[in-house]
Design a protein around this motif. Structure first.
Motif, PDB file in Angstrom:
ATOM      1  N   LEU A  52      30.875  40.521  43.755  1.00  0.00           N
ATOM      2  CA  LEU A  52      30.968  40.878  42.337  1.00  0.00           C
ATOM      3  C   LEU A  52      30.120  39.942  41.477  1.00  0.00           C
ATOM      4  O   LEU A  52      29.495  40.385  40.493  1.00  0.00           O
ATOM      5  N   ARG A  53      30.085  38.660  41.832  1.00  0.00           N
ATOM      6  CA  ARG A  53      29.247  37.726  41.073  1.00  0.00           C
ATOM      7  C   ARG A  53      27.767  38.115  41.212  1.00  0.00           C
ATOM      8  O   ARG A  53      27.011  38.073  40.240  1.00  0.00           O
ATOM      9  N   THR A  54      27.369  38.479  42.427  1.00  0.00           N
ATOM     10  CA  THR A  54      25.982  38.906  42.644  1.00  0.00           C
ATOM     11  C   THR A  54      25.674  40.154  41.830  1.00  0.00           C
ATOM     12  O   THR A  54      24.609  40.266  41.208  1.00  0.00           O
ATOM     13  N   ALA A  55      26.613  41.092  41.815  1.00  0.00           N
ATOM     14  CA  ALA A  55      26.418  42.330  41.066  1.00  0.00           C
ATOM     15  C   ALA A  55      26.320  42.068  39.571  1.00  0.00           C
ATOM     16  O   ALA A  55      25.652  42.807  38.837  1.00  0.00           O
ATOM     17  N   THR A  56      26.960  41.021  39.094  1.00  0.00           N
ATOM     18  CA  THR A  56      26.901  40.688  37.667  1.00  0.00           C
ATOM     19  C   THR A  56      25.468  40.379  37.255  1.00  0.00           C
ATOM     20  O   THR A  56      25.026  40.733  36.160  1.00  0.00           O
ATOM     21  N   VAL A  57      24.729  39.737  38.143  1.00  0.00           N
ATOM     22  CA  VAL A  57      23.332  39.387  37.855  1.00  0.00           C
ATOM     23  C   VAL A  57      22.433  40.607  37.995  1.00  0.00           C
ATOM     24  O   VAL A  57      21.516  40.840  37.198  1.00  0.00           O
TER      25      VAL A  57
ATOM     26  N   LEU B 115      32.378  50.337  33.988  1.00  0.00           N
ATOM     27  CA  LEU B 115      32.808  49.138  34.711  1.00  0.00           C
ATOM     28  C   LEU B 115      33.551  49.483  35.997  1.00  0.00           C
ATOM     29  O   LEU B 115      33.276  48.925  37.064  1.00  0.00           O
ATOM     30  N   VAL B 116      34.493  50.413  35.923  1.00  0.00           N
ATOM     31  CA  VAL B 116      35.324  50.727  37.090  1.00  0.00           C
ATOM     32  C   VAL B 116      34.461  51.316  38.211  1.00  0.00           C
ATOM     33  O   VAL B 116      34.631  50.979  39.394  1.00  0.00           O
ATOM     34  N   MET B 117      33.514  52.156  37.856  1.00  0.00           N
ATOM     35  CA  MET B 117      32.643  52.751  38.884  1.00  0.00           C
ATOM     36  C   MET B 117      31.793  51.683  39.564  1.00  0.00           C
ATOM     37  O   MET B 117      31.597  51.704  40.780  1.00  0.00           O
ATOM     38  N   VAL B 118      31.266  50.737  38.760  1.00  0.00           N
ATOM     39  CA  VAL B 118      30.457  49.658  39.331  1.00  0.00           C
ATOM     40  C   VAL B 118      31.299  48.827  40.293  1.00  0.00           C
ATOM     41  O   VAL B 118      30.863  48.503  41.412  1.00  0.00           O
ATOM     42  N   VAL B 119      32.509  48.476  39.880  1.00  0.00           N
ATOM     43  CA  VAL B 119      33.379  47.655  40.718  1.00  0.00           C
ATOM     44  C   VAL B 119      33.695  48.379  42.024  1.00  0.00           C
ATOM     45  O   VAL B 119      33.650  47.790  43.119  1.00  0.00           O
TER      46      VAL B 119
END
Length: 695
Positions: A407-412, A420-424
């Motif tokens: 999730l931290r990597t995806a934040t960048v 948001l929910v779909m990305v998670v």
């Protein structure tokens, strides 16, 4: 948004509260004491109070410091404040607040690099014990650590420990002089290593504020308004820190329930709550008694449990009023042995699951952690997922650490314009979150844990406008730091102490036998027994709808059936309810049933035993205050009638009334020696005395 005012300010914010909640939330600045029964919406009330004070311009969000006793409760408070549009108010545990303050002020009051914080004290306690000659037995070391924690929480120095421990009759793991030596050596070893334990956070922060005027001035310029949740659990050390924070000011709101004081062994005391108005004579006092959590059936049982408590102070006499629709009656069950009890509980859990109750909404609660094994085995055999509260921390699980890294990597990498929910969900799919759950076992547990992270994203999206991945990951990291995990699907297994502050749709209170609840070492100490009763009350009030109470007569199959059901069940079982009691009374008078002890169920042979409905082996639970009031009433009535007092009621009958505390004429008739004539002549007066309406 830091320090921003609530988005729904003014009286409109308070319209959703009931009259008592609204009175507490809208009270003017200054001392406020909220006596809040279980399930009465205390967190809702105090968060609305904070939001109202900020929205009305009395204070800014950054001037608020709200403290509670668990990271979970602090996390819930922050979530509620965020939903009310409050950003910037501090909601922390006592220790987390002290740690922040100590870290900030350390260079000024100490001058060198801040000392590290101990994860656990057993290693140093072991070194101290060996120095004193007590060996290194793990169980003794844990008990010694507990004594050190109690002493520091109670502001007791090593030299004062023997006298203090004797005064409160501590059950010490070694002679008090030796425990004091271990305590002294532990402090020396710890200080030489330049580390702090959790109690030091509070001690050193208090000292910084008390001994450094410039530190106190800066702190008090920053924080102007204080809120303390669960105030009945405050220790002398926490109270001293709170006094240092206040610095003589009175902008303080406290919330608590003396009926839920269950941490006296750790130094907690309800005295500051009960004596709040003595300290602040002008304080606003509000009583919250409307129970929104539990059905009337659960509420009635909870009221009966706590009404039997002895020597209840006035500030603890809350009587809950159920606000929910009717539900099923609490169920009671007795079993031959613990495995039979566990198997029956697991079968009932499976029934509830099949009826649509979520596994995360079911809890099995017990007095000591060692009781969990039988229920873990029974649930596993039934194929029911479960979680042992107090086991591996959620954010330390391997799959959660992997998910956090992804999730931290995806934040960048991800843009912020996606849902948001779909990305998670998309990110977590790479670490094991499939569309459909696995069949069971460890794979299902991992899947449930990952799904819980999705639910955090859903919660954040619904409460924070424009929440993106950066905000989501920050929320997870804050929860991880505060040990505030999301809900994971599975039946909860927990001790009664660990269940404090939580609630479920269905609760199983198991192992309700003498020697377990109340626990054996409490017997003979009235204060300790009453704390065990409050622990039972806490367990009952965790249930929203379904409540199951059970006990077993022996530990192992085929074992000697020497156990008796807990004394706290007296007056709660169906045979003590009105219709059954009336039939029982008739049977006794007709000679068609042999009298039985109301505590252990054994036969009653002696006249006095039959009168008291209690065999000589079982302990008396007479209410001494009630007995005194009954005798005072009898004296006055006998004077009016010009007859000897025993003609009204004998001493034995008054003792029986003070033990059994009947609530209606049927209850009076069930007491040997009280017939219809006496009920008709004196019944209303006696019941009024029992209710405390006259004496």
């Amino acid at each position: 948004m830091v320090g921003a005012s609530p988005t729904n300010t003014g009286s409109g914010m308070l319209e959703a509260l009931d009259p008592e909640q609204r009175a507490a939330a809208s009270a003017p600045r200054g001392p406020v004491c909220v006596l809040a029964g279980a399930g009465t919406g205390k967190t809702r009330t105090i968060t609305h109070r904070i939001a109202h004070l900020i929205g009305s311009g009395h204070i800014s969000a950054g001037q608020v410091l709200a403290v509670t006793f668990t990271a979970r409760a602090a996390g819930e408070m922050r979530t509620r404040l965020r939903a009310l549009g409050v950003h910037g108010a501090q909601a922390l545990t006592f220790h987390a607040a002290a740690r922040r303050q100590l870290r900030y002020f350390w260079p000024r009051v100490v001058g060198d690099r801040p000392w590290d914080l101990l994860d656990g004290k057993l290693r140093f306690v072991g070194q101290a014990a060996q120095r004193v000659g007590l060996g290194a037995d793990a169980e003794i070391l844990r008990d010694l650590a507990t004594e050190i924690e109690w002493a520091k929480a109670s502001l007791v120095a090593p030299d004062d420990y023997p006298i203090a421990a004797a005064r409160v009759q501590r059950d010490t793991p070694a002679p008090t002089a030796q425990v004091a030596e271990v305590y002294r050596a532990y402090e020396e070893i710890k200080n030489s290593a330049r580390v702090l334990d959790f109690d030091d956070l509070l001690l050193h922060t208090t000292a910084a504020l008390e001994e450094h005027d410039e530190v106190a001035r800066e702190f008090r310029d920053r924080y102007r308004c204080f809120v303390v949740d669960e105030y009945q659990d405050v220790t002398p050390l926490q109270q001293r820190l709170l006094d240092a924070w206040l610095g003589g000011r009175d902008d303080l709101t406290v919330v608590g329930d003396a009926n839920q004081t269950i941490y006296s062994f750790g130094g907690a005391s309800p005295r500051p709550l009960l004596e709040f108005t003595r300290r602040f004579p002008d304080a606003t006092v509000v009583r919250l008694e409307r129970d929104y959590r539990s059905t009337p059936q659960v509420v009635d049982l909870a009221n009966s449990v706590i009404a039997a408590a002895r020597n209840r102070p006035a500030g603890s006499r809350l009587r809950l009023i159920g606000q929910r629709p009717d539900g099923p009656d609490p169920r009671f069950a007795e079993y031959e042995d613990e495995p039979s009890e566990a198997a029956a509980v697991a079968a009932r859990v499976r029934y509830l699951l099949n009826a649509g109750v979520a596994a995360s909404e079911i809890a099995i609660l017990y007095r000591v952690n060692a009781q969990s094994e039988a229920y873990e085995r029974a649930l596993a055999e039934m194929g029911v997922p479960y979680l042992v509260r107090g086991g591996e921390r959620f954010f330390e699980r391997r799959e959660i650490r992997q998910a956090m890294a992804a999730l931290r990597t995806a934040t960048v990498e991800r843009s912020t314009d996606e849902d948001l929910v779909m990305v998670v969900r998309r990110v977590l799919a790479k670490v094991g979150l499939t569309e459909q759950p696995p069949a069971g076992g460890a794979a299902k547990e991992r899947w449930d844990a990952l799904l819980a992270l999705v639910e955090v994203a859903e919660e954040l999206s619904s409460t924070v406008e424009g929440a993106d991945m950066s905000r989501y990951v920050a929320e997870l990291e804050q929860r991880a730091a505060a040990q505030h995990p999301p809900t994971v699907e599975g039946v909860t297994l927990a001790s009664l102490h660990a269940a404090k502050g939580l609630e479920w749709d269905a609760v199983f209170l198991v192992g309700l036998a003498e020697g377990i609840l109340p626990i054996q070492h409490a017997d003979g100490d009235e204060a300790a027994v009453e704390e065990e009763r409050r622990l039972f009350y806490v367990g009952v009030t965790r249930a929203r709808e379904h409540l199951w109470l059970s006990w077993s007569l022996s530990r192992h199959p085929g074992g000697r059936r020497h156990r008796r059901r807990s004394r706290f069940l007296h007056g709660l079982l169906p045979e003590h309810h009105s219709a059954a009691r009336l039939g029982r009374a008739r049977q006794l008078r007709d000679g068609t049933a042999k009298p039985r002890c109301r505590v252990c169920g054994g036969p009653l042979l002696e006249t006095m035993e039959i009168k008291l409905a209690r065999c000589g082996r079982c302990p008396s639970n007479v209410d001494e205050d009630l007995l005194a009031r009954l005798k005072e009433w009898r004296t006055g009535r006998a004077r009016e009638l010009r007859v000897p007092p025993f003609v009204v009621f004998t001493d034995a009958t008054l003792v029986a009334i003070a033990e059994q505390r009947p609530v209606d004429p049927v209850g009076l008739v069930s007491i040997s020696g009280i017939g219809p004539t006496k009920v008709e002549r004196f019944g209303s007066d006696v019941l009024a005395v029992v209710r405390g309406e006259r004496g």
